[in-house]
Design a protein around this motif. Structure first.
Motif, PDB file in Angstrom:
ATOM      1  N   ARG A 194       0.866  -1.175  -0.017  1.00 44.36           N
ATOM      2  CA  ARG A 194      -0.090  -0.144  -0.006  1.00 44.36           C
ATOM      3  C   ARG A 194       0.805   1.286   0.072  1.00 44.36           C
ATOM      4  N   VAL A 195       0.783   2.081  -1.125  1.00 38.36           N
ATOM      5  CA  VAL A 195       1.662   3.350  -0.993  1.00 38.36           C
ATOM      6  C   VAL A 195       0.725   4.495  -1.255  1.00 38.36           C
ATOM      7  N   PRO A 196       0.967   5.523  -0.438  1.00 40.54           N
ATOM      8  CA  PRO A 196       0.061   6.697  -0.887  1.00 40.54           C
ATOM      9  C   PRO A 196       0.344   7.316  -2.146  1.00 40.54           C
ATOM     10  N   LEU A 197      -0.428   7.935  -2.817  1.00 39.67           N
ATOM     11  CA  LEU A 197      -0.626   8.449  -4.363  1.00 39.67           C
ATOM     12  C   LEU A 197       0.550   9.343  -3.958  1.00 39.67           C
ATOM     13  N   HIS A 198       0.588  10.235  -3.152  1.00 46.73           N
ATOM     14  CA  HIS A 198       1.532  11.691  -3.236  1.00 46.73           C
ATOM     15  C   HIS A 198       2.958  11.203  -3.148  1.00 46.73           C
ATOM     16  N   MET A 199       3.165   9.953  -2.836  1.00 45.74           N
ATOM     17  CA  MET A 199       4.480   9.561  -2.672  1.00 45.74           C
ATOM     18  C   MET A 199       5.116   8.923  -4.009  1.00 45.74           C
ATOM     19  N   LEU A 200       4.328   8.977  -5.016  1.00 41.96           N
ATOM     20  CA  LEU A 200       4.519   8.213  -6.184  1.00 41.96           C
ATOM     21  C   LEU A 200       4.899   9.413  -7.543  1.00 41.96           C
ATOM     22  N   GLY A 201       5.940   9.053  -8.474  1.00 46.70           N
ATOM     23  CA  GLY A 201       6.052   9.941  -9.471  1.00 46.70           C
ATOM     24  C   GLY A 201       5.811   9.184 -10.598  1.00 46.70           C
ATOM     25  N   SER A 202       5.686   7.805 -10.555  1.00 45.22           N
ATOM     26  CA  SER A 202       5.205   7.135 -11.739  1.00 45.22           C
ATOM     27  C   SER A 202       5.167   5.691 -11.169  1.00 45.22           C
ATOM     28  N   VAL A 203       4.613   4.849 -12.198  1.00 44.24           N
ATOM     29  CA  VAL A 203       4.361   3.399 -11.975  1.00 44.24           C
ATOM     30  C   VAL A 203       4.583   2.574 -12.894  1.00 44.24           C
ATOM     31  N   ALA A 204       5.333   1.600 -12.856  1.00 45.40           N
ATOM     32  CA  ALA A 204       5.939   0.773 -14.073  1.00 45.40           C
ATOM     33  C   ALA A 204       5.606  -0.755 -13.701  1.00 45.40           C
ATOM     34  N   VAL A 205       5.021  -1.383 -14.711  1.00 44.66           N
ATOM     35  CA  VAL A 205       4.311  -2.663 -14.538  1.00 44.66           C
ATOM     36  C   VAL A 205       5.061  -3.649 -15.677  1.00 44.66           C
ATOM     37  N   PHE A 206       5.162  -4.871 -15.115  1.00 44.86           N
ATOM     38  CA  PHE A 206       5.867  -5.678 -16.392  1.00 44.86           C
ATOM     39  C   PHE A 206       5.159  -6.912 -16.144  1.00 44.86           C
ATOM     40  N   GLY A 207       4.677  -7.279 -17.369  1.00 51.69           N
ATOM     41  CA  GLY A 207       3.881  -8.797 -17.637  1.00 51.69           C
ATOM     42  C   GLY A 207       2.511  -8.489 -17.199  1.00 51.69           C
ATOM     43  N   ARG A 208       2.109  -9.475 -16.946  1.00 52.12           N
ATOM     44  CA  ARG A 208       0.430  -9.603 -16.481  1.00 52.12           C
ATOM     45  C   ARG A 208       0.180  -9.041 -15.238  1.00 52.12           C
ATOM     46  N   VAL A 209       0.070  -7.516 -15.315  1.00 57.91           N
ATOM     47  CA  VAL A 209      -0.233  -6.834 -14.069  1.00 57.91           C
ATOM     48  C   VAL A 209      -1.367  -5.893 -14.527  1.00 57.91           C
ATOM     49  N   SER A 210      -2.773  -5.880 -13.755  1.00 54.49           N
ATOM     50  CA  SER A 210      -3.750  -5.081 -13.937  1.00 54.49           C
ATOM     51  C   SER A 210      -3.570  -3.970 -13.225  1.00 54.49           C
ATOM     52  N   LEU A 211      -4.555  -2.932 -13.807  1.00 51.84           N
ATOM     53  CA  LEU A 211      -4.746  -1.604 -13.077  1.00 51.84           C
ATOM     54  C   LEU A 211      -6.105  -1.464 -13.460  1.00 51.84           C
ATOM     55  N   SER A 212      -6.897  -1.023 -12.179  1.00 53.02           N
ATOM     56  CA  SER A 212      -8.252  -0.717 -12.140  1.00 53.02           C
ATOM     57  C   SER A 212      -8.342   0.568 -12.838  1.00 53.02           C
TER      58      SER A 212
END
Length: 346
Positions: A35-53
């Motif tokens: 679980r990561v707060p949105l404000h702590m992220l600059g980007s999200v990198a996903v590899f392979g079979r990973v889904s985002l809502s």
């Protein structure tokens, strides 16, 4: 799953990312893993079979957080970002530096120095672990190359002229490949290395090097695209149509420990032998189709190994190194870092 440089890297097959309030929640089979707060992220990198809502993708875009999608092997697929982005400013700075030799050398010298030091480290390791089995002449040649490459790295780190820097890089490469064959411990007379030959590779060792280098530049290209940089606009390698010059720049500091060590391991452990290659009519030597699967499997396993990043002081998998270095390069171009910190193995 790991958060480094304000980027959430998700490599776990089957993971699902969703929005929960102002947090990103990563789940696997319905079980919360991170679980990561949105404000702590600059980007999200996903590899392979990973889904985002859909809700999470919308929230990321609205917050100016880039989502980058890669295949499991690291091939760049797509970026999703909101209407406000600094990528045009980042690429403008990249192109500006590409046309300015002084701007190029400020970044490229760190890459060249790191490449020479990492190559030197590989030779030192080979001397330490297997020098007893070498002839006196071979040990002397490797020791001399190690000593000279330290001086080249020192000169490269303080160079201010781009052409001279390329000369340092070429000198280090000639020294390195001049003794690289001494690191082989294969009795088969067909597995020999007498120098680097690229187009085409003229012996099994060069064929294997070229194949693994292709995979590494592929990963570097995807990493650069993932952070919004142009993989064709390089600082060290001259721009040519169809050439991923910046990806070639980025891979220089990663070659010795990601690619060359893998090649030596495959050959020295007899996982790849002379029967895994075929000779073409023009004399070119290529890796056989079935044997490529062996190398690809070893490459993916190698990328799972972990080390502590010397600049970030955090554990990371080797497969994420191109992405971390691309992110550090982007931060350097944006002015967030005073100088580019290259990857130097200890």
């Amino acid at each position: 799953m790991r958060r480094l440089l304000n980027t959430l890297y998700v490599t776990l097959d089957g993971a699902y990312l969703r929005k929960d309030g102002l947090n990103v929640v990563a789940e696997v089979a319905g079980e919360e893993k991170l679980r990561v707060p949105l404000h702590m992220l600059g980007s999200v990198a996903v590899f392979g079979r990973v889904s985002l809502s859909p809700a999470l993708m919308g929230a990321l875009a609205e917050a100016g957080i880039v989502s980058a999608f890669f295949s499991m092997n690291g091939r760049f697929l797509a970026r999703v970002e909101g209407p406000v982005s600094g990528n045009i400013l980042l690429r403008r700075e990249q192109y500006r530096r590409m046309d300015d030799p002084a701007g190029c050398v400020a970044v490229a010298r760190a890459m060249v120095a790191a490449k020479a030091l990492n190559q030197r480290g590989l030779l030192q390791r080979a001397l330490r672990d297997h020098g007893v089995g070498l002839s006196e002449d071979a040990r002397a040649a490797m020791a001399a190359a190690v000593e000279r490459m330290r001086d080249i790295a020192a000169r490269a780190a303080h160079e201010t002229d781009l052409d001279r820097l390329r000369g340092h890089e070429g000198e280090a490469a000639a020294l390195y490949f001049g003794v690289f064959g001494h690191a082989l411990r294969v009795p088969d007379p067909g597995i020999v290395f007498r120098g680097r030959s690229r187009r085409p590779p003229m012996d099994p060792v060069n064929a294997l090097l070229s194949f693994v280098y292709t995979m590494l530049v592929h990963d570097c290209r995807g990493a650069l695209e993932g952070v919004g940089l142009d993989p064709a606009a390089g600082f060290l390698h001259r721009m040519r149509p169809g050439r991923p010059s910046m990806a070639l720049d980025l891979m220089e500091e990663l070659r010795a420990n990601l690619a060359d060590r893998l090649v030596l391991s495959l050959l020295n452990r007899r996982e790849i032998g002379i029967a895994d290659f075929r000779v073409m009519e023009n004399g070119a030597v290529l890796l056989a189709e079935d044997s490529r699967k062996t190398v690809l499997t070893a490459w993916q396993e190698r990328k799972k190994e972990e080390i502590e990043h010397p600049f970030l002081k955090e554990r990371t998998s080797l497969g994420l190194l191109p992405h971390l270095q691309a992110s550090l390069l982007a931060r350097t171009l944006r002015g967030d870092l005073d100088a580019y910190p290259p990857m130097i193995w200890k």
